[in-house]
Design an enzyme around this catalytic site. Structure first.
Site, PDB file in Angstrom:
ATOM      1  CE  LYS A 213      -7.666  -2.690   6.357  1.00  0.00           C
ATOM      2  NZ  LYS A 213      -8.135  -1.281   6.321  1.00  0.00           N
TER       3      LYS A 213
ATOM      4  CB  SER B 163      -0.879  -0.036   1.256  1.00  0.00           C
ATOM      5  OG  SER B 163      -1.683   1.116   1.343  1.00  0.00           O
TER       6      SER B 163
ATOM      7  CD  GLU C  58      -8.919  -1.127   0.227  1.00  0.00           C
ATOM      8  OE1 GLU C  58      -7.936  -1.292  -0.542  1.00  0.00           O
ATOM      9  OE2 GLU C  58      -8.852  -1.284   1.457  1.00  0.00           O
TER      10      GLU C  58
ATOM     11  CG  ASP D 206      -7.897   2.012   0.404  1.00  0.00           C
ATOM     12  OD1 ASP D 206      -9.058   2.473   0.474  1.00  0.00           O
ATOM     13  OD2 ASP D 206      -7.336   1.419   1.360  1.00  0.00           O
TER      14      ASP D 206
ATOM     15  CG  LEU E 264      -1.176   3.886  -6.832  1.00  0.00           C
ATOM     16  CD1 LEU E 264      -1.280   4.807  -8.062  1.00  0.00           C
ATOM     17  CD2 LEU E 264       0.251   3.894  -6.283  1.00  0.00           C
ATOM     18  CE  LYS E 265      -4.101   3.374   2.142  1.00  0.00           C
ATOM     19  NZ  LYS E 265      -5.384   2.812   2.644  1.00  0.00           N
TER      20      LYS E 265
ATOM     21  CG  ASN F  51      -8.356   4.671   3.425  1.00  0.00           C
ATOM     22  OD1 ASN F  51      -7.263   4.750   2.865  1.00  0.00           O
ATOM     23  ND2 ASN F  51      -8.710   3.599   4.124  1.00  0.00           N
TER      24      ASN F  51
ATOM     25  CG  ASP G 295     -10.850  -1.508   4.382  1.00  0.00           C
ATOM     26  OD1 ASP G 295     -11.190  -2.107   5.408  1.00  0.00           O
ATOM     27  OD2 ASP G 295      -9.748  -0.914   4.295  1.00  0.00           O
TER      28      ASP G 295
HETATM   29  C1  NPQ Z   1      -6.568   0.458   4.538  1.00  0.00           C
HETATM   30  N1  NPQ Z   1      -4.278   0.130   5.492  1.00  0.00           N
HETATM   31  O1  NPQ Z   1      -6.504  -0.479   3.799  1.00  0.00           O
HETATM   32  C2  NPQ Z   1      -5.560   0.717   5.667  1.00  0.00           C
HETATM   33  C3  NPQ Z   1      -5.607   2.072   6.094  1.00  0.00           C
HETATM   34  C4  NPQ Z   1      -4.801   2.533   7.257  1.00  0.00           C
HETATM   35  C5  NPQ Z   1      -2.192  -0.690   4.605  1.00  0.00           C
HETATM   36  O2  NPQ Z   1      -3.539   0.801   3.479  1.00  0.00           O
HETATM   37  C6  NPQ Z   1      -2.620   3.648  11.630  1.00  0.00           C
HETATM   38  C7  NPQ Z   1      -3.278   2.472  11.817  1.00  0.00           C
HETATM   39  C8  NPQ Z   1      -2.637   4.219  10.399  1.00  0.00           C
HETATM   40  C9  NPQ Z   1      -3.999   1.905  10.796  1.00  0.00           C
HETATM   41  C10 NPQ Z   1      -3.372   4.243   8.092  1.00  0.00           C
HETATM   42  C11 NPQ Z   1      -3.402   0.158   4.458  1.00  0.00           C
HETATM   43  C12 NPQ Z   1      -3.345   3.650   9.353  1.00  0.00           C
HETATM   44  C13 NPQ Z   1      -4.045   2.490   9.554  1.00  0.00           C
HETATM   45  C14 NPQ Z   1      -4.089   3.657   7.079  1.00  0.00           C
HETATM   46  C15 NPQ Z   1      -4.783   1.936   8.494  1.00  0.00           C
HETATM   47  O3  NPQ Z   1      -7.522   1.198   4.416  1.00  0.00           O
HETATM   48 MG    MG Z   2      -8.603   0.229   2.852  1.00  0.00          MG
END
Ligand code: NPQ
Ligand code: MG
Length: 375
Positions: free
Chosen positions: A269, A141, A220, A195, A168-169, A197, A245
Site C-alpha cells: 500500500k 474486499s 493477511e 484479512d 473476506l474480512k 487486520n 499488510d
Molecule cells: C486492508 N483495505 O487491506 C484495508 C483496510 C481498510 C480494502 O480491505 C477507511 C480508510 C476505512 C481505510 C477500512 C481493504 C478503511 C480503510 C479498511 C482501510 O487492510
Molecule cells: Mg489488509
C-alpha cells in the site's frame, strides 16, 4: 522546478454500503486530496499534480488520520519543500526525512509532486514505475456482515460483476464459518483469501489452522502490526501462506519480515510505506527474494485508484489486488469512473496518474480547501 504551493482538499465521500472490518465500521470516507503546483520548469509555469492521502478519518486503523496528516503537511512539509531548489519526485523523501513517521502524509505529497513532474515531462506513472501490463486483474474486499446469507449475497454479486478474487474480512467469531459457507456456495475454484487486520494473537493459532482445509491464497495480517516474530511462529503452525499488510512500513521492513519467515506474500500500500517510490523498492526487494506482491487498497477515490493501477501493473504484482472498480465504494467518484471489465481495469496511460478530479464534482464533495503557499 520549485514548489509554488500545495492545496489541501478535504472531500466527504459516502460509501455505497457500510464497510465493516475488525477495527470498525465505515459509512463514509473523509479523505484528503493534495494538489501540488510547481513552477519554473521547461513545461512552463503552473504545472499541477494530484495525490490522495490513505489516512482514514480516525486513528483506529493506523496511527495516522486525516486531520493529523493535514497538520503535519501544513506546518512542516510545505516549508521543508519550499526550500528545495530543484524539486523532483526523488527529492521529496530526502527533504522530509527529518520528520519521523507520517508516511501517509509523506506519500500524498510525494505523489502530488510526482504527478506534476510526470505531467510536465509527458510520462505516464505506469511507464515511470516500470509497468508491463495494460490492464490489471481486480479483486474485491468484502466486509464483515451481520449474517452468512447476507455475506453470500454480497460475494455472489461481486462474482457476477467479474471480480477474479474475493477477500473476506475476518475477526474472532467470524472466520471459519463464513469461509466454509463461501466455499460451499461458490466452490473450491474461486480464488479466496482472508484479512484479519491484526485481530488475533498467537494463542489463536489452532483456530487459524482450521482455515487450512479451505485452500485459501493467504491469511493477511492476523497478528499485531509490531508482532513480526509472532507471524513467523504462526507461519510454522498453519499451512495457509501468511501475507503482511500493516507490519510492512518500508522495503527494509519487508526484507526483514521475509528473512524471518514472517510472511511469504506482501500487500503493498503506497500510503503505508511513504509513496510510490518506496512501493517500487518493496516490489524490487520482494521480486529478488521470490515473494509475490499485490496492491492493497484504502477505499480510494479515483485519484488514488489511478495511481494504484499503475503500480499493480509492475511485473512482480502477480496476485490480483484490492484495485476494485470505483462503484465498489462510491456511487459517484470525483474522477471519471474506473469500470471493471472482464475482471480487469485498464491502467491509465495519460501523463502522470492519468486522471483529474472533475472540477464541478470535486466542488460538490469538498468540505474544505486550503491553499498553502510555499516560501
Ligand atoms: C486492508 N483495505 O487491506 C484495508 C483496510 C481498510 C480494502 O480491505 C477507511 C480508510 C476505512 C481505510 C477500512 C481493504 C478503511 C480503510 C479498511 C482501510 O487492510
Ligand atoms: Mg489488509
Amino acid at each position: 522546478m520549485k514548489l509554488a504551493g500545495l492545496e489541501l482538499v478535504r472531500v466527504a465521500m459516502p460509501l455505497v454500503s457500510p464497510f465493516r472490518t475488525s477495527f470498525g465500521t465505515e459509512t463514509s470516507r473523509d479523505v484528503l486530496l493534495v494538489r501540488a503546483v510547481l513552477t519554473g520548469g521547461a513545461a512552463g509555469d503552473g504545472v499541477e499534480g494530484w495525490g490522495e492521502c490513505a489516512a482514514p478519518d480516525d486513528p483506529f486503523y493506523s496511527s495516522e488520520y486525516t486531520e493529523g496528516a493535514a497538520a503535519v503537511i501544513a506546518r512542516w512539509f510545505v516549508p521543508m519543500l519550499a526550500s528545495v531548489r530543484e524539486l523532483s519526485p526523488e527529492a521529496v523523501a530526502p527533504a522530509l526525512e527529518r520528520v519521523k513517521g507520517h508516511r501517509m502524509a509523506k506519500a500524498v505529497v510525494e505523489t502530488a509532486v510526482l504527478d506534476a513532474w510526470l505531467r510536465a515531462h509527458g510520462i505516464p506513472l505506469a511507464r515511470f514505475l516500470g509497468a508491463v501490463r495494460e490492464r490489471v486483474d481486480c479483486g474485491v474486499s468484502v466486509g464483515i456482515m451481520d449474517s452468512i446469507p447476507q455475506l453470500l449475497d454480497a460475494v455472489g454479486r461481486y462474482l457476477d460483476e467479474g471480480y477474479v478474487r474475493i477477500k473476506l474480512k475476518i475477526e474472532p467469531g467470524w472466520d471459519v464459518d463464513p469461509v466454509r459457507a463461501v466455499r460451499e456456495r461458490f466452490g473450491d475454484d474461486v480464488p479466496l483469501q482472508v484479512d484479519a487486520n491484526t485481530a488475533y494473537t498467537l494463542h489463536d493459532a489452532p483456530q487459524l489452522a482450521k482455515l487450512d482445509p479451505f485452500g485459501l491464497l493467504l491469511i493477511e495480517q492476523p497478528l499485531a502490526e509490531e508482532d513480526v516474530a509472532g507471524h513467523a511462529e504462526l507461519a510454522r503452525r498453519v499451512r495457509t501462506p501468511i501475507c503482511l499488510d500493516e507490519s510492512i512500513l518500508s522495503a527494509r521492513a519487508a526484507a526483514d519480515a521475509i528473512r524471518l519467515g514472517a510472511c511469504s506474500i506482501v500487500n503493498v500500500k503506497p500510503g503505508r510505506v511513504g509513496g510510490y517510490l518506496e512501493s517500487r523498492r518493496i516490489h524490487d526487494v520482494c521480486a529478488a527474494m521470490g515473494v509475490p506482491v499485490w496492491c492493497g487498497g484504502m477505499l480510494e477515490t479515483g485519484v488514488g485508484r489511478a495511481a494504484n493501477l499503475a503500480l499493480a501493473a509492475l511485473p512482480g504484482f502477480t496476485l490480483p489486488g484490492d484495485t476494485s472498480g470505483s462503484r465498489r465504494y462510491y456511487a459517484e467518484d470525483v474522477t471519471p469512473e474506473f469500470v471493471l471489465d472482464g475482471g480487469t481495469i485498464p491502467v491509465p496511460d495519460a501523463p502522470g496518474i492519468g486522471v483529474d478530479p472533475i472540477p464541478d464534482t470535486l466542488a460538490r464533495f469538498a468540505t474544505s480547501r486550503t491553499f498553502l503557499t510555499a516560501g
